[in-house]
Design a protein around this motif. Structure first.
Motif, short mmCIF file in Angstrom:
data_model
loop_
_atom_site.label_atom_id
_atom_site.label_comp_id
_atom_site.label_asym_id
_atom_site.label_seq_id
_atom_site.Cartn_x
_atom_site.Cartn_y
_atom_site.Cartn_z
N ARG A 32 -3.53 18.58 -9.04
CA ARG A 32 -4.10 17.25 -8.87
C ARG A 32 -3.17 16.28 -8.15
N LEU A 33 -1.87 16.30 -8.48
CA LEU A 33 -0.93 15.36 -7.86
C LEU A 33 -0.86 15.58 -6.34
N GLY A 34 -0.92 16.83 -5.92
CA GLY A 34 -0.91 17.11 -4.49
C GLY A 34 -2.23 16.75 -3.83
N GLN A 35 -3.33 17.05 -4.51
CA GLN A 35 -4.64 16.75 -3.94
C GLN A 35 -4.89 15.25 -3.84
N GLU A 36 -4.24 14.48 -4.71
CA GLU A 36 -4.36 13.02 -4.65
C GLU A 36 -3.79 12.50 -3.33
N THR A 37 -2.63 13.02 -2.93
CA THR A 37 -2.04 12.59 -1.65
C THR A 37 -2.83 13.16 -0.47
N ARG A 38 -3.37 14.38 -0.63
CA ARG A 38 -4.21 14.96 0.43
C ARG A 38 -5.42 14.08 0.68
N ASN A 39 -6.07 13.62 -0.38
CA ASN A 39 -7.24 12.75 -0.24
C ASN A 39 -6.88 11.42 0.41
N ALA A 40 -5.68 10.90 0.06
CA ALA A 40 -5.24 9.62 0.63
C ALA A 40 -5.02 9.76 2.14
N ILE A 41 -4.43 10.88 2.57
CA ILE A 41 -4.22 11.14 4.00
C ILE A 41 -5.55 11.26 4.72
N ASP A 42 -6.49 11.96 4.10
CA ASP A 42 -7.81 12.12 4.73
C ASP A 42 -8.52 10.78 4.90
N GLU A 43 -8.32 9.88 3.94
CA GLU A 43 -8.92 8.54 4.05
C GLU A 43 -8.34 7.79 5.25
N VAL A 44 -7.03 7.92 5.47
CA VAL A 44 -6.40 7.27 6.62
C VAL A 44 -6.89 7.91 7.91
N ARG A 45 -7.03 9.21 7.92
CA ARG A 45 -7.52 9.91 9.11
C ARG A 45 -8.89 9.35 9.51
N GLU B 140 0.83 -1.21 0.00
CA GLU B 140 0.00 0.00 0.00
C GLU B 140 0.86 1.26 0.00
N MET B 141 2.04 1.18 0.63
CA MET B 141 2.91 2.35 0.75
C MET B 141 3.70 2.65 -0.53
N LEU B 142 4.13 1.62 -1.23
CA LEU B 142 5.09 1.78 -2.33
C LEU B 142 4.72 2.84 -3.37
N PRO B 143 3.48 2.92 -3.85
CA PRO B 143 3.16 3.94 -4.87
C PRO B 143 3.39 5.36 -4.39
N PHE B 144 3.35 5.58 -3.07
CA PHE B 144 3.49 6.93 -2.54
C PHE B 144 4.95 7.37 -2.39
N TYR C 90 3.60 11.13 -5.39
CA TYR C 90 4.57 11.81 -4.52
C TYR C 90 4.24 13.28 -4.25
N GLY C 91 3.10 13.76 -4.71
CA GLY C 91 2.78 15.18 -4.59
C GLY C 91 2.72 15.66 -3.15
N ASN C 92 3.07 16.95 -2.98
CA ASN C 92 2.97 17.57 -1.65
C ASN C 92 1.49 17.82 -1.35
N PRO C 93 0.97 17.31 -0.24
CA PRO C 93 -0.46 17.46 0.07
C PRO C 93 -0.92 18.90 0.20
N SER C 94 0.02 19.84 0.38
CA SER C 94 -0.36 21.25 0.52
C SER C 94 -0.50 21.93 -0.84
N SER C 95 -0.15 21.23 -1.92
CA SER C 95 -0.25 21.80 -3.26
C SER C 95 -1.69 21.74 -3.77
N ILE C 96 -2.05 22.69 -4.65
CA ILE C 96 -3.44 22.74 -5.11
C ILE C 96 -3.68 21.94 -6.39
N ILE D 185 3.90 11.01 3.97
CA ILE D 185 2.78 10.38 3.26
C ILE D 185 2.87 8.86 3.22
N PRO D 186 4.01 8.27 2.78
CA PRO D 186 4.05 6.79 2.76
C PRO D 186 3.82 6.19 4.15
#
Length: 391
Positions: free
Chosen positions: A39-52, A22-26, A31-37, A241-242
């Motif tokens: 799509r690549l950043g928002q993809e990691t932001r959404n993944a973090i929110d799912e874990v939360r 589960e971690m490897l793709p990240f 690899y986007g920074n979750p603070s970026s607006i 993120i990973p």
């Protein structure tokens, strides 16, 4: 070839394959920074929110009450210092116990040097907090009670619901270090009246360097780290993120199979305890006989040193410890064993064996067979044991 048996799962656990996958793709693709607006950043932001949300669901909290950290010690530090400095206008008194993890004890010692008062509660011979002393210790200056959910050395599980009620009735914040409990016990922060709860991923087959702090909505607490706006302005720094993704998968797997996990480990634990007691004399089981973590076994062996015991077992491929992983290099006896009333000479001969998902009944048999031989050999070199035999 020497067989290897890992019985130090309270110190850390191996990362499960499903978690790593589960971690490897990240690390590379996502690899986007979750603070970026973008799509690549928002993809990691959404993944973090799912874990939360996953972590929150496990303890019956709200996703916005989960804050990711670099592990359990950081979560402990944040909970205690954050409450202390944010509420010093109300009071400067904190209550904890003598058998806490050093992430709590050393934080309290730091606060004592900065104008705060700390009461360290006694425990009984099984490691249970003295509830009457807890009630009597609360004053109008008390702002926090911090008692661990389950002890990392002797496995004793505290009466958390009762402690939570006492804290709530007295309008005092309640923090619990649940690093050893998460993945082993069903926890409901609402039912247990918990205001803050510390977690760590690497104790439940997740990666090291990531954990979380539950902070109940409305709790008055200072931010832990200043800088960016991450973790809703309370814990600055680009998210791991990973690690967070791995934590989410690990906690998901743990609670999918919790009953099966506990039943299997309890069976192995009880066999290990029984076989040691039946085959080795002058031993003492440390911790509560029933109210203990499913994989925890802690024995004191009289007339021998714990360090010699560990080194001898290591030569036979057995990984164990004499207590907390954070103090394994210390020559001092365990503060937990001293707190439950063991004399220094017996506390020095302690051995912690903690079982995990990858251990088998054959592992237990091998460890017991090895212990019988090692303990006998070490005692033959002990003048104290010779005196006992002569008597």
């Amino acid at each position: 070839m020497i067989r290897q048996v890992y019985l130090d799962n309270a110190a850390t656990t191996p990362v499960k394959k499903q978690v790593l996958d589960e971690m490897l793709p990240f690390f590379k693709e996502k690899y986007g920074n979750p603070s970026s607006i973008y799509r690549l950043g928002q993809e990691t932001r959404n993944a973090i929110d799912e874990v939360r949300e996953k972590v929150a669901n496990v303890i019956n909290a709200k996703p916005r009450e989960i804050y990711f950290t670099a592990g359990g010690s950081e979560a402990d530090n944040w909970a205690i210092k954050g409450i202390a400095f944010a509420n010093k206008d109300k009071g400067n008194h904190i209550i904890t116990s003598k058998i806490e993890h050093h992430g709590v004890l050393h934080t309290c010692e730091y606060l004592e040097k900065n104008g705060f008062e700390v009461t360290y509660l006694d425990v009984d011979e099984n490691g249970i907090v003295n509830m009457e002393q807890l009630k009597d210790s609360i004053t109008d200056k008390t702002i926090l009670i911090s008692i661990m959910f389950a002890n990392n050395e002797i496995g004793t599980i505290q009466p958390i619901e009762e402690i939570g009620k006492i804290a709530r009735d007295n309008k005092v914040y309640f923090h619990t270090d649940a690093v050893q409990a998460i993945g082993n016990i069903n926890i409901d922060v609402e039912k247990l009246n918990i205001d803050l709860l510390s977690m760590s991923a690497h104790k439940l087959y997740g990666p090291k360097g990531v954990g979380a702090l539950y902070i109940k909505q409305g709790v008055k607490i200072h931010p832990y780290m200043h800088g960016g706006a991450q973790e809703r302005n309370r814990r600055a720094g680009t998210e791991n993120i990973p690690g967070i993704i791995g934590f989410g998968k690990a906690i998901e797997l743990a609670y999918e199979t919790l009953d099966e996990h506990n039943e299997r480990l309890t069976k192995l634990r009880d066999k290990l305890i029984r076989d040691i007691k039946e085959n080795i004399e002058y031993v003492r089981l440390n911790g509560h006989p029933d109210k203990r973590l499913p994989g925890n076994v802690n024995f004191s062996f009289e007339f021998i040193e714990g360090e010699s015991l560990l080194l001898s077992l290591d030569m036979l491929g057995i990984c164990a410890s004499s207590g907390s992983a954070c103090t394994s290099g210390s020559l001092d006896p365990s503060h937990v064993l001293l707190a439950i009333g063991l004399p220094h000479e017996i506390a020095h001969g302690s051995l912690r064996l903690t079982l995990g998902d990858f251990n088998t009944e054959e592992d237990v048999d091998y460890v017991v067979e090895s212990l019988i031989k090692v303990v006998d050999r070490l005692r033959q070199m002990s003048p104290l044991y010779e005196n006992v035999k002569k008597k």
